[in-house]
Design an enzyme around this catalytic site. Structure first.
Site, mmCIF file in Angstrom:
data_model
loop_
_atom_site.group_PDB
_atom_site.id
_atom_site.type_symbol
_atom_site.label_atom_id
_atom_site.label_comp_id
_atom_site.label_asym_id
_atom_site.label_seq_id
_atom_site.Cartn_x
_atom_site.Cartn_y
_atom_site.Cartn_z
ATOM 1 N N ASP A 78 0.745 -1.214 -0.023
ATOM 2 C CA ASP A 78 -0.086 -0.134 0.166
ATOM 3 C C ASP A 78 0.822 1.321 0.142
ATOM 4 O O ASP A 78 0.355 2.493 -0.315
ATOM 5 C CB ASP A 78 -0.881 0.005 1.230
ATOM 6 C CG ASP A 78 -2.161 -1.104 1.166
ATOM 7 O OD1 ASP A 78 -2.860 -0.906 0.321
ATOM 8 O OD2 ASP A 78 -1.510 -2.175 1.508
ATOM 9 N N LYS A 95 -1.407 -5.071 4.014
ATOM 10 C CA LYS A 95 -2.217 -5.457 5.009
ATOM 11 C C LYS A 95 -1.719 -5.978 6.349
ATOM 12 O O LYS A 95 -0.734 -6.991 6.157
ATOM 13 C CB LYS A 95 -3.366 -6.592 4.446
ATOM 14 C CG LYS A 95 -4.436 -6.771 5.163
ATOM 15 C CD LYS A 95 -5.392 -5.736 5.460
ATOM 16 C CE LYS A 95 -5.973 -4.863 4.406
ATOM 17 N NZ LYS A 95 -6.679 -3.736 4.919
HETATM 18 O O1 MRU Z 1 -7.710 -2.587 2.983
HETATM 19 P P1 MRU Z 1 -7.468 -2.841 1.686
HETATM 20 O O2 MRU Z 1 -8.304 -3.812 1.112
HETATM 21 O O3 MRU Z 1 -7.945 -1.506 0.624
HETATM 22 O O4 MRU Z 1 -5.989 -3.146 1.531
HETATM 23 C C1 MRU Z 1 -5.277 -3.479 0.499
HETATM 24 C C2 MRU Z 1 -4.708 -4.756 0.355
HETATM 25 O O5 MRU Z 1 -5.718 -5.659 -0.107
HETATM 26 C C3 MRU Z 1 -3.341 -5.274 0.721
HETATM 27 O O6 MRU Z 1 -2.968 -4.698 1.468
HETATM 28 C C4 MRU Z 1 -2.894 -5.219 -0.800
HETATM 29 O O7 MRU Z 1 -1.715 -6.322 -0.665
HETATM 30 C C5 MRU Z 1 -2.144 -4.131 -1.389
HETATM 31 S S1 MRU Z 1 -3.139 -3.489 -2.401
HETATM 32 C C6 MRU Z 1 -2.447 -3.544 -3.887
#
Ligand code: MRU
Length: 368
Positions: free
Chosen positions: A248, A259
């Site tokens: 992220d 995540k």
């Molecule tokens: O909270 P979210 O669902 O928006 O989180 C993002 C994710 O699914 C993960 O962190 C992911 O690996 C990165 S987004 C490409």
């Protein structure tokens, strides 16, 4: 990506009315495939905040289309003030993914090039579409650069399936198309390489169970859902050849926000000699930050996401059930930071690099 044989992106302009943005409602997956119409910047803010759209790349693309919607809503007389207010609202929806502010600022720069409000609306549309196209193209290139990792492992295993563990959803649904962590997986699958994906369920919102498992199934990729805590055990027993996650936000020094739970997978991977790769498009870098543990803002979401679990009941209805005593307090951090030293390499649209300032700048020399 195809759903039921039809190609979809996760976000697009409505074919017969380009004043409307359409998205896949990710809150409904995997139990229903619904398309939602978004007509205002407030619609878009709500969709990002409640995770109708989510995932770093898609949040960025959504912010781009949100700015476009704002230009349509703004009156000629109050154009700049309305758009500036919309930008601030969009930026405030979710704090961790870099792509959000990156897209809003890119839209601002494009809009500012227009001489009149009409020009500015036109430029906003073109730029939002360009951000979406670029996101999809970058993910495709991540797949091209990453497929070799899986091919090498397959060769070493003499054709036995390569076991890849992934966390949360850094797939097609987290971007405009293809996905980041899933890009090499889809490329390898298309090349006929035997592989199998361990899908972390990813509490509390279970994006692994509800989204990654769903999209891998749509694509025909072999996969198995596992409880979040199973990864270490599988790695100890030689059942994971490779971990690939998304990101992220990644700092200049290579620290990775992803995540919640990603850090524990990286620790287990290091302890067991399993390579740990992080796939991201350049829009996810935050070149202005170094120490991710100290400085990346970590979203804290409502405790109800920990206290309740949603799913399909025997009757087919979707319902949420409480899993703890009535008075149990809970906390809900959405992301954690994996220090660069635990990351084998980063996988970007420009190629692979070490998770360090020198490694990252070797691919992005313009950031020196
Ligand atoms: O909270 P979210 O669902 O928006 O989180 C993002 C994710 O699914 C993960 O962190 C992911 O690996 C990165 S987004 C490409």
């Amino acid at each position: 990506m195809k759903v039921g044989g039809k190609a979809y992106r996760t976000i697009w302009l409505k074919a017969d009315d380009e004043r409307v943005v359409q998205v896949i409602d990710q809150q409904k997956l995997p139990h229903a495939f619904d398309i939602l119409d978004l007509r205002s910047v407030d619609d878009m803010c709500r969709a990002i905040r409640d995770m109708t759209v989510r995932g770093a790349g898609l949040i960025g693309a959504s912010a781009g289309f949100g700015m476009y919607l704002a230009t349509l809503q703004a009156s000629d007389a109050n154009f700049d003030a309305f758009v500036a207010q919309a930008a601030a609202k969009l930026k405030a929806t979710r704090p961790t993914a870099s792509n959000l502010a990156w897209a809003v600022e890119r839209m601002h720069r494009a809009i500012d090039c227009g001489a009149t409000p009409a020009d500015r609306r036109h430029l906003a549309k073109l730029e939002a579409l360009a951000i979406a196209d670029e996101d999809a193209a970058h993910c495709r290139r991540i797949g091209e650069h990453g497929v070799g990792l899986i091919a090498d492992l397959a060769a070493r295993k003499h054709g036995a399936p390569v076991n890849i563990l992934t966390h949360c959803n850094a797939g097609w649904l987290a971007f405009v198309d293809v996905g980041s962590a899933t890009a090499p997986i889809y490329a390898a699958h298309e090349a006929g390489i035997a592989l199998h994906v361990w899908v972390d369920e990813t509490r509390p919102r279970n994006q692994g169970a509800s989204l990654t498992a769903w999209e891998l199934a749509q694509h025909g990729v072999a996969h198995t859902l596992i409880a979040d805590n199973a990864g270490g055990h599988l790695m100890q027993h030689g059942m994971v050849d490779l971990v690939i996650t998304g990101a992220d936000r990644v700092t200049r020094d290579g620290d990775v926000a992803n995540k919640i739970g990603t850090y524990l997978k990286a620790l287990a991977a290091r302890d067991n000699g399993v390579p740990f790769y992080v796939a991201l498009p350049s829009s996810t870098f935050d070149f202005g930050l170094r120490d991710g543990v100290a400085n990346i803002p970590i979203e804290e979401r409502d405790a109800s996401e920990v206290r309740f679990v949603a799913g399909k009941t025997d009757s087919g209805a979707v319902a949420a059930v409480q899993i703890c005593p009535d008075a149990t307090p809970a906390r809900n951090w959405g992301f954690d930071v994996t220090p660069a030293r635990l990351v084998t390499q980063l996988l970007c649209e420009r190629g692979l690099c070490d998770a360090s300032e020198a490694g990252i700048l070797s691919l992005f020399p313009e950031q020196r």
